[in-house]
Write a protein that holds these residues in place. Structure first.
Motif, PDB file in Angstrom:
ATOM      1  N   THR A   1       6.498  12.287  -5.566  1.00  0.00           N
ATOM      2  CA  THR A   1       7.820  11.975  -5.007  1.00  0.00           C
ATOM      3  C   THR A   1       7.750  10.941  -3.888  1.00  0.00           C
ATOM      4  OG1 THR A   1       7.590  13.904  -3.555  1.00  0.00           O
ATOM      5  CG2 THR A   1       8.834  14.202  -5.610  1.00  0.00           C
ATOM      6  N   ALA A   2       6.555  10.702  -3.345  1.00  0.00           N
ATOM      7  CA  ALA A   2       6.406   9.706  -2.285  1.00  0.00           C
ATOM      8  C   ALA A   2       6.283   8.292  -2.839  1.00  0.00           C
ATOM      9  CB  ALA A   2       5.182  10.017  -1.424  1.00  0.00           C
ATOM     10  N   LEU A   3       6.107   8.163  -4.139  1.00  0.00           N
ATOM     11  CA  LEU A   3       5.984   6.842  -4.747  1.00  0.00           C
ATOM     12  C   LEU A   3       7.309   6.098  -4.693  1.00  0.00           C
ATOM     13  CD1 LEU A   3       4.013   7.758  -8.013  1.00  0.00           C
ATOM     14  CD2 LEU A   3       3.054   6.841  -5.893  1.00  0.00           C
ATOM     15  N   ASP A   4       7.247   4.829  -4.342  1.00  0.00           N
ATOM     16  CA  ASP A   4       8.400   3.942  -4.480  1.00  0.00           C
ATOM     17  C   ASP A   4       8.222   3.238  -5.827  1.00  0.00           C
ATOM     18  OD1 ASP A   4      10.239   1.890  -4.482  1.00  0.00           O
ATOM     19  OD2 ASP A   4       9.943   1.353  -2.378  1.00  0.00           O
TER      20      ASP A   4
ATOM     21  N   PHE B   1       0.839  -1.197   0.000  1.00  0.00           N
ATOM     22  CA  PHE B   1       0.000   0.000   0.000  1.00  0.00           C
ATOM     23  C   PHE B   1       0.869   1.240   0.000  1.00  0.00           C
ATOM     24  CE2 PHE B   1      -2.178   3.391   2.462  1.00  0.00           C
ATOM     25  CZ  PHE B   1      -3.275   3.600   1.628  1.00  0.00           C
ATOM     26  N   ILE B   2       0.444   2.229  -0.768  1.00  0.00           N
ATOM     27  CA  ILE B   2       1.066   3.550  -0.773  1.00  0.00           C
ATOM     28  C   ILE B   2       0.002   4.567  -0.398  1.00  0.00           C
ATOM     29  CG2 ILE B   2       2.130   5.349  -2.186  1.00  0.00           C
ATOM     30  CD1 ILE B   2       3.366   3.159  -3.909  1.00  0.00           C
ATOM     31  N   GLY B   3       0.269   5.342   0.652  1.00  0.00           N
ATOM     32  CA  GLY B   3      -0.665   6.368   1.099  1.00  0.00           C
ATOM     33  C   GLY B   3       0.030   7.282   2.088  1.00  0.00           C
ATOM     34  N   GLN B   4      -0.573   8.435   2.358  1.00  0.00           N
ATOM     35  CA  GLN B   4       0.072   9.461   3.178  1.00  0.00           C
ATOM     36  C   GLN B   4      -0.631   9.627   4.514  1.00  0.00           C
ATOM     37  OE1 GLN B   4       2.806  11.931   1.554  1.00  0.00           O
ATOM     38  NE2 GLN B   4       3.174  11.084   3.567  1.00  0.00           N
ATOM     39  N   VAL B   5       0.137   9.461   5.600  1.00  0.00           N
ATOM     40  CA  VAL B   5      -0.350   9.808   6.934  1.00  0.00           C
ATOM     41  C   VAL B   5       0.534  10.911   7.497  1.00  0.00           C
ATOM     42  CG1 VAL B   5      -1.266   7.500   7.378  1.00  0.00           C
ATOM     43  CG2 VAL B   5       1.068   8.064   8.102  1.00  0.00           C
ATOM     44  N   ALA B   6       0.094  11.486   8.613  1.00  0.00           N
ATOM     45  CA  ALA B   6       0.891  12.488   9.314  1.00  0.00           C
ATOM     46  C   ALA B   6       1.588  11.815  10.498  1.00  0.00           C
ATOM     47  CB  ALA B   6      -0.012  13.614   9.814  1.00  0.00           C
ATOM     48  N   PRO B   7       2.648  12.436  11.024  1.00  0.00           N
ATOM     49  CA  PRO B   7       3.338  11.878  12.193  1.00  0.00           C
ATOM     50  C   PRO B   7       2.587  12.198  13.483  1.00  0.00           C
ATOM     51  CG  PRO B   7       4.446  13.875  11.480  1.00  0.00           C
ATOM     52  CD  PRO B   7       3.350  13.619  10.480  1.00  0.00           C
TER      53      PRO B   7
ATOM     54  N   THR C   1       5.413   1.197   3.323  1.00  0.00           N
ATOM     55  CA  THR C   1       6.702   1.833   3.580  1.00  0.00           C
ATOM     56  C   THR C   1       6.705   3.328   3.325  1.00  0.00           C
ATOM     57  OG1 THR C   1       7.456   1.315   1.323  1.00  0.00           O
ATOM     58  CG2 THR C   1       7.949  -0.302   3.043  1.00  0.00           C
ATOM     59  N   THR C   2       5.570   3.898   2.886  1.00  0.00           N
ATOM     60  CA  THR C   2       5.516   5.342   2.649  1.00  0.00           C
ATOM     61  C   THR C   2       5.739   6.081   3.966  1.00  0.00           C
ATOM     62  OG1 THR C   2       3.793   4.889   1.006  1.00  0.00           O
ATOM     63  CG2 THR C   2       4.178   7.193   1.603  1.00  0.00           C
ATOM     64  N   PRO C   3       6.756   6.932   4.061  1.00  0.00           N
ATOM     65  CA  PRO C   3       7.017   7.615   5.329  1.00  0.00           C
ATOM     66  C   PRO C   3       5.969   8.677   5.631  1.00  0.00           C
ATOM     67  CG  PRO C   3       8.503   8.441   3.630  1.00  0.00           C
ATOM     68  CD  PRO C   3       7.753   7.295   3.025  1.00  0.00           C
ATOM     69  N   PRO C   4       5.634   8.896   6.909  1.00  0.00           N
ATOM     70  CA  PRO C   4       4.720   9.993   7.259  1.00  0.00           C
ATOM     71  C   PRO C   4       5.317  11.329   6.819  1.00  0.00           C
ATOM     72  CG  PRO C   4       5.058   8.521   9.128  1.00  0.00           C
ATOM     73  CD  PRO C   4       6.072   8.135   8.085  1.00  0.00           C
ATOM     74  N   ALA C   5       4.454  12.234   6.427  1.00  0.00           N
ATOM     75  CA  ALA C   5       4.911  13.552   5.982  1.00  0.00           C
ATOM     76  C   ALA C   5       4.251  14.624   6.837  1.00  0.00           C
ATOM     77  CB  ALA C   5       4.587  13.762   4.509  1.00  0.00           C
ATOM     78  N   ASP C   6       5.041  15.546   7.340  1.00  0.00           N
ATOM     79  CA  ASP C   6       4.521  16.594   8.203  1.00  0.00           C
ATOM     80  C   ASP C   6       4.183  17.833   7.384  1.00  0.00           C
ATOM     81  OD1 ASP C   6       3.746  18.187  10.220  1.00  0.00           O
ATOM     82  OD2 ASP C   6       5.613  18.129  11.351  1.00  0.00           O
TER      83      ASP C   6
END
Length: 331
Positions: A142-145, A79-85, A104-109
């Motif tokens: 840019t968050a895509l692996d 899965f690829i998706g964006q969460v916050a820290p 593995t998508t890192p959280p983005a602030d």
């Protein structure tokens, strides 16, 4: 098809579902249309949460639910998706990984909290969704692996993520990467409100041949085709995609591939509790069958089994062993 490490890689909104019971009177008092999905801002999310009955939290999001369903069938899912820290972001990451999904998508602030959806469930099992997209709507290309995309046999995209502009570009880039790697691309229309806002954009994807497998429910396929009858909608859309899958709630589901049309009945249930995630889990079952080359009928049956399981409890993630429920279908 070249070898692959993942069966399905899903890209979508990373959303925590906040689920509570509600009656029709509450929906009317809040001015809500039963069974609908609407986007709300942070202020409305806080206001509605304060008015809701006691709630339970489960990780959700359409494509995330599908990835979890694939894993529950024994498939290899990412899965690829964006969460916050933040707390909900940590909860989402842990929950999805615990389900066996590679995330593995890192959280983005971005200074915006993790997305959440207030899901109000009426006694008849219908869910009314009020979604604050938060960090999810800021998923950048840019968050895509891209190596992860190449490593997946099937790329699965949700129509919900097409709504905000930033993740739309991420999805377009993901399609390009998958296409260049000769991978199959599946797309779900998600909701009639998505089609109302982006019908032209969806049709461009389909007309350009960039979608191999299209998922829709009956209302969505009618809205996309712009016709009032199912057979006319199927005739309009099916020739444009390799495989068209249409779910019809208690009336089962159908799939069309080439000149073949297959229909299956809905799997039996004991009690309808919550329809949240039914389409997501149906897609999971079908995609597992597709990844294993099991054919349209078996893939549809796997989808029906998964959908039936998830609508008999709260939340959009399976609670029973889907592999066991599938039995000989996956043997």
């Amino acid at each position: 098809m070249p070898s692959h490490r993942l069966d399905v890689l899903a890209i979508g909104n990373a959303i925590v579902d906040v689920i509570a019971d509600a009656d029709d009177a509450f929906l009317a008092a809040e001015g809500l249309t039963k069974g609908s999905m609407r986007l709300i801002d942070a202020e409305e999310a806080e206001r509605l949460y304060a008015h809701m009955a006691p709630a339970r939290e489960v990780s959700g999001g359409s494509a995330g639910n599908t990835a979890a369903g694939v894993a529950a069938f024994g498939g290899r899912a990412g899965f690829i998706g964006q969460v916050a820290p933040d707390q909900l972001g940590e909860f989402y990451i842990h929950d999805l990984r615990a389900a066996g999904v590679e995330f593995t998508t890192p959280p983005a602030d971005f200074g915006v909290p993790t997305a959440r959806s207030m899901v109000l469930v009426t006694p008849d099992g219908h869910r009314t969704m009020n979604t604050f997209l938060g960090a999810a709507q800021h998923l950048p290309a840019t968050a895509l692996d891209e190596a992860q995309i190449v490593d997946a046999a099937l790329l699965y995209l949700e129509g919900y993520l097409w709504d905000p502009e930033t993740p739309r570009y991420a999805m377009i880039r993901a399609i390009e990467v998958a296409r260049n790697a000769s991978r199959k691309i599946a797309f779900t229309l998600s909701d009639t409100f998505c089609i109302a806002r982006h019908r032209d954009g969806f049709n461009v994807l389909i007309d350009d041949g960039r979608i191999d497998i299209l998922f829709a429910n009956e209302a969505e396929i009618l809205a996309l085709a712009g016709v009032p009858h199912l057979d006319a909608a199927l005739a309009a859309v099916a020739p444009k995609v390799a495989t068209l899958v249409v779910t019809r709630s208690e009336h089962g589901a159908l799939a069309m591939h080439g000149g073949e049309r297959v229909e299956v009945a809905a799997a039996p249930i004991e009690r309808l509790v919550d329809t949240t995630g039914a389409g997501d889990l149906f897609a999971a079952g079908f995609l597992v069958g597709e990844a294993r080359g099991l054919g349209l009928e078996t893939s549809l049956k796997l989808g029906a089994i998964a959908a039936a399981e998830v609508i008999q409890h709260y939340g959009a993630r399976p609670e029973r062993d889907l592999k066991a429920l599938a039995g000989d279908l996956l043997a």
